[in-house]
Design a protein around this motif. Sequence first.
Motif, PDB file in Angstrom:
ATOM      1  N   TYR A 597      68.446  60.187  43.492  1.00 40.00           N
ATOM      2  CA  TYR A 597      68.726  58.507  43.638  1.00 40.00           C
ATOM      3  C   TYR A 597      68.497  58.235  45.335  1.00 40.00           C
ATOM      4  CZ  TYR A 597      68.984  57.607  38.598  1.00 40.00           C
ATOM      5  OH  TYR A 597      68.517  57.281  37.333  1.00 40.00           O
ATOM      6  N   THR A 598      67.167  58.094  45.648  1.00 43.01           N
ATOM      7  CA  THR A 598      67.082  57.531  46.785  1.00 43.01           C
ATOM      8  C   THR A 598      66.563  55.709  46.634  1.00 43.01           C
ATOM      9  OG1 THR A 598      65.773  59.522  47.588  1.00 43.01           O
ATOM     10  CG2 THR A 598      65.988  58.007  48.628  1.00 43.01           C
ATOM     11  N   PHE A 599      68.054  55.369  47.677  1.00 38.78           N
ATOM     12  CA  PHE A 599      67.934  54.139  47.994  1.00 38.78           C
ATOM     13  C   PHE A 599      66.911  53.264  49.000  1.00 38.78           C
ATOM     14  CE2 PHE A 599      71.294  55.320  45.249  1.00 38.78           C
ATOM     15  CZ  PHE A 599      71.322  53.693  44.419  1.00 38.78           C
ATOM     16  N   GLU A 629      67.516  54.373  54.735  1.00 40.72           N
ATOM     17  CA  GLU A 629      67.594  55.228  53.293  1.00 40.72           C
ATOM     18  C   GLU A 629      69.084  55.822  53.270  1.00 40.72           C
ATOM     19  OE1 GLU A 629      63.442  56.949  51.836  1.00 40.72           O
ATOM     20  OE2 GLU A 629      62.447  55.267  53.283  1.00 40.72           O
ATOM     21  N   SER A 631      69.860  59.704  50.458  1.00 39.90           N
ATOM     22  CA  SER A 631      69.778  59.438  48.723  1.00 39.90           C
ATOM     23  C   SER A 631      70.886  60.194  48.505  1.00 39.90           C
ATOM     24  CB  SER A 631      69.199  60.747  48.961  1.00 39.90           C
ATOM     25  OG  SER A 631      67.374  60.602  48.659  1.00 39.90           O
ATOM     26  N   TRP A 658      65.163  51.192  44.592  1.00 39.94           N
ATOM     27  CA  TRP A 658      65.491  53.165  44.859  1.00 39.94           C
ATOM     28  C   TRP A 658      63.961  54.032  43.961  1.00 39.94           C
ATOM     29  CZ3 TRP A 658      69.471  52.455  40.141  1.00 39.94           C
ATOM     30  CH2 TRP A 658      68.823  52.161  38.648  1.00 39.94           C
TER      31      TRP A 658
END
Length: 675
Positions: A597-599, A629, A631, A658
């Motif tokens: 997951y990349t926020f 960002e 991850s 996300w």
Amino acid sequence: MLLLLLTLIFPGFAQTSDRPNIIFILVDDLGYGDIGVFFQNERKALNDRSEPWIMTPMLDKMANEGAMLTNHYTAAPVCAPSRASILMGVNQGHAHVRDNQFDKEIGDNYTVADVLKSVGYETIAIGKWGLQGKGEAPNWPAHPLKKGFDQYFGYIRHGDGHEHYPVEGIYRGSKEVYEGYEIVKGLDKSYTGDLFTAKAKDFIISHQKEKADKPFFMYLAYDTPHAVLELPTQDYPAGGGLNGGMKWLGTPGHMINTASGEVDSFTYPEFANATYDHDKDPNTAEVAWPTTYQRYATVSKRIDDQVGDLLQLLNDLEIAENTLVIFTSDNGPSEESYLPKEYANYTPEFFNNFAHFDGIKRDVYEGGLRTATIAYWPSQIKAGTVVTSPSISYDWMATFADASGAFAPIRTDGVSLLPSLIGKGKQAPSEIYIEYFQNGKFPNYSEFLDSHRGRKRGQMQMIRKGDMVGVRYDIKNQEEDFEIYNVLIDPQQGNNLAVENPALQKDFKSTVLRSRIADLSAPRPYDSALVPALELGKVEKGLQMTTHQVSSAWIPAEIGKAISKQLVDFPSVEKVTGKGNLVLWQGYIKIPQGGKYTFKADRKESHFFMRIHDIAVLDGNFETTNSPEGSVYLEAGYHPVKIYLLKDDATPQLELSWKFEEGPMEMISSEFWFR
């Protein structure tokens, strides 16, 4: 009469500020067993003539008048990452400098110097740096003057610190010492340990003349006893403090009062004349210590003299009562002596610099990580204090912030050690986590256990909780078990308790993943392992939102009691109704499917920070104009989250997004937030 005289010499003499001066003394490659009160005195008491010893009377005195931290760790078992973690207050799972990344920039974030400077401290770094980054000298991106320090004097480059004579360069050629951005000329015959001590004393004396009402922070990083084991030019000058010891003269060609005589020539007589039972047969004649070990002992005793000189100066200036001094090392003892071929290679076996532990520099067993650490603050630390609770070097940022009234940034992984040092308040447990990679092998020393000797290092981890330590060597994947030891009763780590502690094994494996974030420049075999979710009972939709009032220029680690509380569907500034300039949303984020997951956080020039578990996933606390960002690999299920926003702008904004794996970035809707 002396007080009157000093008051005339130093206007404002005898500092009255309740904020202490802070001196952080960091030596290079000194083992836990090098200091008398930690180990060498024990060797002397045994009087085994086959086991030589070194005496450190000044450091022993410092420890006896202050506190010994007997379970203190370094953040990494080699210098560059260790120093980066100290200066940034973070573990190696969050540091920008990891593994053997010498001369890499320390990273764009708050340093210890920034923190103390925010509450009025004059800051100076002296000695070895090695965290400047790429670029043409002197325009390095992470020069100390760009990292919170008002003044700098020392070796910028890591490799320069291998040579203890900048001009003569006996073994590794001439090197460059910088003062600020300028190369210092005329350092003939200037032994660096003496040079850095003289400069430190000169700064303190000048500071007390001109700015006695202002506290100072000194990061004093010696490059000894590391590397070449070069000898001083002469005996340590008599006396100490204001009336002797090292003196800064400032004359090119004669910068300090030991810049004369013969370079690399002086051995302390007690070592030059020392003998030992080399064959462990009392019926045969003893032989002289090998020259290599005479050199090591001299370099170590020189450090003892230098520290004693500095402490005497504090007493002479009557600022010792209001000065916190820390003495520690960047990692365990080394066998890297870089001596000419006519000398035997140095090995820590001669003095057992690793004490009762197994491991040396570059190991994550206790000998590579446990450091002999002393804290001295006469007005606050009771003489003879022994702190046995575990702690680690990235705790110093929070400790210094606590002592000075500053605010440690939310990013720090450390806790204040002040309660343990001064005996007031409740000591929070240190979060001790270390990771490191090195392609070598564990030393084949006879003092070490057969089970450790010769094993491959590779990817390594260490974690400690209470008396229990988990260690992994040559890690291939996250599923591999930790060796588990009770280091209180088994300091050499010979009795692996992993089979008896399955719950602790599971906890260690979960905790290490919940304490770090991957860095592409230092890949790990567990980078893509899924961070375990929590096993929760009943949950409800939404988050708990609280507001707080803080006076810090950044989001602080300690935010105090909430002014207002309310339940919200998701993190949104529009929902904020309470007073206070800091907003905290906390609860759980529900991960629908395990994976990467990349926020991303879009905000309007506001300090922002987000943790999932103890992972610093999004850090917009230092740079407030970008969209941070981060991850992280998460298991499906519920993960604790804390989201902070410092409302610097009158009309703050926040939108959290996300993406899963390589999918599209989209706003995190209310269906994924729980409490």
